[in-house]
Design an enzyme around this catalytic site. Structure first.
Site, PDB file in Angstrom:
ATOM      1  N   TYR A  92      72.380  51.806   7.481  1.00 50.01           N
ATOM      2  CA  TYR A  92      72.922  52.573   8.389  1.00 50.01           C
ATOM      3  C   TYR A  92      73.897  53.523   7.584  1.00 50.01           C
ATOM      4  O   TYR A  92      73.396  54.256   6.658  1.00 50.01           O
ATOM      5  CB  TYR A  92      73.690  51.947   9.521  1.00 50.01           C
ATOM      6  CG  TYR A  92      74.262  52.392  10.356  1.00 50.01           C
ATOM      7  CD1 TYR A  92      73.343  53.298  11.386  1.00 50.01           C
ATOM      8  CD2 TYR A  92      75.604  52.666  10.818  1.00 50.01           C
ATOM      9  CE1 TYR A  92      73.662  54.079  12.678  1.00 50.01           C
ATOM     10  CE2 TYR A  92      75.927  53.701  12.123  1.00 50.01           C
ATOM     11  CZ  TYR A  92      75.013  54.122  12.663  1.00 50.01           C
ATOM     12  OH  TYR A  92      75.397  54.848  13.799  1.00 50.01           O
ATOM     13  N   LYS A 165      71.182  51.452  14.397  1.00 50.04           N
ATOM     14  CA  LYS A 165      72.313  50.836  15.099  1.00 50.04           C
ATOM     15  C   LYS A 165      71.927  49.505  15.622  1.00 50.04           C
ATOM     16  O   LYS A 165      72.484  48.547  15.598  1.00 50.04           O
ATOM     17  CB  LYS A 165      72.540  51.573  16.238  1.00 50.04           C
ATOM     18  CG  LYS A 165      74.344  51.659  16.855  1.00 50.04           C
ATOM     19  CD  LYS A 165      75.143  52.323  15.735  1.00 50.04           C
ATOM     20  CE  LYS A 165      76.402  52.388  16.362  1.00 50.04           C
ATOM     21  NZ  LYS A 165      77.244  53.342  15.608  1.00 50.04           N
ATOM     22  N   THR A 295      84.931  64.288  20.040  1.00 51.85           N
ATOM     23  CA  THR A 295      84.282  62.945  20.671  1.00 51.85           C
ATOM     24  C   THR A 295      85.230  61.667  19.968  1.00 51.85           C
ATOM     25  O   THR A 295      85.556  60.861  20.875  1.00 51.85           O
ATOM     26  CB  THR A 295      82.935  62.762  20.684  1.00 51.85           C
ATOM     27  OG1 THR A 295      82.531  64.037  21.330  1.00 51.85           O
ATOM     28  CG2 THR A 295      82.571  61.495  21.326  1.00 51.85           C
ATOM     29  N   ASN A 449      84.620  50.745  10.502  1.00 52.61           N
ATOM     30  CA  ASN A 449      83.154  50.765  10.669  1.00 52.61           C
ATOM     31  C   ASN A 449      83.122  49.935  12.039  1.00 52.61           C
ATOM     32  O   ASN A 449      83.482  48.832  12.140  1.00 52.61           O
ATOM     33  CB  ASN A 449      82.287  49.994   9.633  1.00 52.61           C
ATOM     34  CG  ASN A 449      80.807  50.032   9.868  1.00 52.61           C
ATOM     35  OD1 ASN A 449      80.364  50.260  10.815  1.00 52.61           O
ATOM     36  ND2 ASN A 449      80.299  50.134   8.827  1.00 52.61           N
ATOM     37  N   ASN A 450      82.534  50.719  13.079  1.00 51.54           N
ATOM     38  CA  ASN A 450      82.428  50.359  14.294  1.00 51.54           C
ATOM     39  C   ASN A 450      81.427  49.010  14.237  1.00 51.54           C
ATOM     40  O   ASN A 450      81.469  48.130  15.205  1.00 51.54           O
ATOM     41  CB  ASN A 450      81.541  51.402  15.155  1.00 51.54           C
ATOM     42  CG  ASN A 450      82.410  52.727  15.251  1.00 51.54           C
ATOM     43  OD1 ASN A 450      83.508  52.665  14.662  1.00 51.54           O
ATOM     44  ND2 ASN A 450      82.251  53.514  16.383  1.00 51.54           N
TER      45      ASN A 450
END
Length: 542
Positions: A92, A165, A295, A449-450
């Protein structure tokens, strides 16, 4: 049609390669199609890791891992589980950026994704059926790749975002990879470089926008929900003009989630809670400057805004804690071309004696004296020594999050911020950052980091058969992650390390599932949230 040995070997969800036993080889028609030696999955993983290490360039390492994924899903995740911190930036962010830029040159396999063209809405249903190939889909990640953070519009190339993802979902939380589907919505592209590239694989026209675009999205959601009624629908990297509109339309109807809006806001707020656990301060006492009001930036603002209200403030009181800075400087209510997300958080010029001078971040920081500075601007080096020292002069433990990525777009480095604040800053970065040793203290740097939160959140929603994702559930997950910080440790990070991702993803999944049950939002009867999560977890074993 009879399933032959080669059909099994070519199916990445069924293939075990050299790990097929002699009995399996005989039953499946594989006798003579593989070398004689039967390997264990650990032997295969050791062999694969040696091959991985032989690659020098990060993109070559990624191509190797993607080829392994395309051949043997179980082995890929078994290997990633052993090296999760090392592989995360490869599969990622940040190496995915290189893969997207080179997508048209290195494409060899669609990686089980569905490609939906805005020019052929009549094919949506069949496209989804073909890509799912009879699998029971519980999680969909969809992107139109208009607003990839730090990169912008990359058209169909952005499908790698959705694929990556989903890899993180499985590696972190244990979601069955056979139950997930990556989707590219090809609405065209406004990236002229792609349109001029003879190898570009997407639609060669400008992006379709407005009513026609939203009508296509509606047709997609209708078909996706009809075909996969138990799925969680995750939106990724949609443009700032569409992301919030789409989320607002569907969030109260189906189980859905926008990672750029909600996920980014969740991870930043969890990092802020981690920082406040260290500084012993309260959320309601903070002043926030957000540098970059797109966003991601507005997703962060909205998440903090909601949490301030949960802490007892009125909406008007909560709004007073925010100052948005974009390319125009501080955003005022009369600033031209404000987005719908920005308008509720603008300031009045009447508040300031020097309103006309607040056209850059430095002057805003001098005037506002923020306690929290968040960067999602993709403007490298903009958190300067002057700005950071000015902020530190007015708050004892400044919370500074330069979140833009990849590395070349970061607003500042953790090492500089530590030095400029004499070790007092509480930092999260958007990309992995090495420990910083300063005056004998080792400072661990949290990564905003999401991936620290969305895998556990999504898995908890799936395991609990959630009908909706509510703000109550989001808040529960945020507090669960923020509470994992060891506030007593010198130089402690504000967020837990990616290397512990699988452990705390389970914790977040359990908290999420319990929240769903507490609200009565589960579709199926579930007595025990922890057991539901345990039962749903997939393991990368044959």
């Amino acid at each position: 049609m009879t399933t032959t040995g080669y059909d099994v070997l070519r199916n990445p969800f069924l293939n075990k390669g050299t790990a097929f036993t002699q009995e399996e080889r005989r039953t499946l028609g594989l006798i003579g199609t593989l070398p004689s030696q039967v390997q264990t999955i650990d032997e295969q993983a050791a062999q694969a890791y040696q091959q991985f290490q032989s690659k020098d360039a990060p993109l070559e390492k990624r191509i190797f891992l993607m080829n392994l994924f395309n051949e043997n899903v179980t082995l890929f995740y078994h290997l990633m589980d052993q090296h999760v911190a090392e592989f995360m930036p490869i599969v990622y962010d940040p190496v995915v950026a290189d893969a997207i830029e080179q997508y048209n040159n290195i494409f060899t396999n669609p990686q089980n994704a569905a490609f939906l063209s805005v020019d052929r809405p009549e094919d949506i249903k069949q496209s989804l059926l073909n890509a799912a190939a009879g699998r029971d889909i519980k999680l969909v990640v969809v992107t139109d790749a208009e607003g990839i953070l730090g990169m912008g519009d990359w058209g169909v190339n952005g499908v790698d975002i959705a694929v990556g993802k989903l890899m993180v979902y499985t590696a972190a939380a244990g979601i069955d990879p056979a139950s997930v589907l990556a989707i590219s919505i090809d609405a065209g592209t406004n990236n002229q470089t792609l349109l001029d590239n003879p190898r570009y694989l997407g639609n060669r026209h400008p992006r379709v926008a407005g009513k026609d675009y939203l009508a296509f999205i509606d047709q997609f959601v209708t078909a996706e929900q009809a075909l996969f009624p138990e799925s969680l629908l995750h939106w990724e990297d949609f443009g700032r003009g569409n992301a919030q509109v789409i989320l607002d339309k569907y969030k109260d109807e189906i189980a859905t989630f926008n990672d750029d809006i909600q996920g980014t806001g969740m991870i930043v707020l969890a990092g802020i809670f981690g920082a406040l656990n260290i500084s012993k301060e309260k959320l309601v006492d903070q002043t926030f400057v957000t540098f970059g009001a797109g966003t991601a930036g507005m997703g962060i603002v909205n998440q903090i805004f909601t949490e301030l209200q949960r802490a007892g403030l009125t909406a008007d009181e909560a709004r007073q804690h925010f100052y948005l800075v974009d390319k125009q400087g501080l955003l005022f209510d009369d600033t031209p071309d404000l987005t719908a997300a920005q308008k509720p958080f603008t300031r009045s010029r009447a508040e300031f004696n020097n309103a006309d001078t607040l056209t850059n971040l430095a002057d805003v920081v001098k005037t506002i004296h923020p306690t929290v500075l968040i960067g999602t601007s993709t403007q490298p080096g903009t958190f300067t020594e002057e700005i950071v020292k000015e902020m530190a002069a007015h708050t004892p433990r400044p919370i500074i999050f330069p979140l833009s990525n990849p590395t070349k777009l970061a607003e500042a480095t953790a090492e500089d911020i530590i030095q400029w604040t004499d070790g007092q800053a509480l930092i999260a970065t958007g990309i992995p950052a090495a420990d910083v040793i300063y005056k004998g203290v080792t400072y661990k740097i949290g990564q905003g980091n999401n991936a620290l939160i969305y895998p556990g959140l999504g898995f908890g929603l799936i395991a609990s058969t959630a009908k909706l994702l509510t703000q109550e559930t989001i808040s529960a997950a945020i507090h669960a992650l923020g509470g994992l910080v060891d506030a007593q440790e010198a130089g402690a990070a504000v967020l837990p390390p990616v290397s512990h991702l699988t452990a705390f993803s389970q914790k977040i999944a359990e908290v999420t599932a319990q929240s769903v049950l507490d609200q009565g939002l589960n579709r199926e009867p579930i007595a025990d949230a922890k057991q539901a999560v345990k039962d749903a977890k997939w393991s990368a074993e044959y």
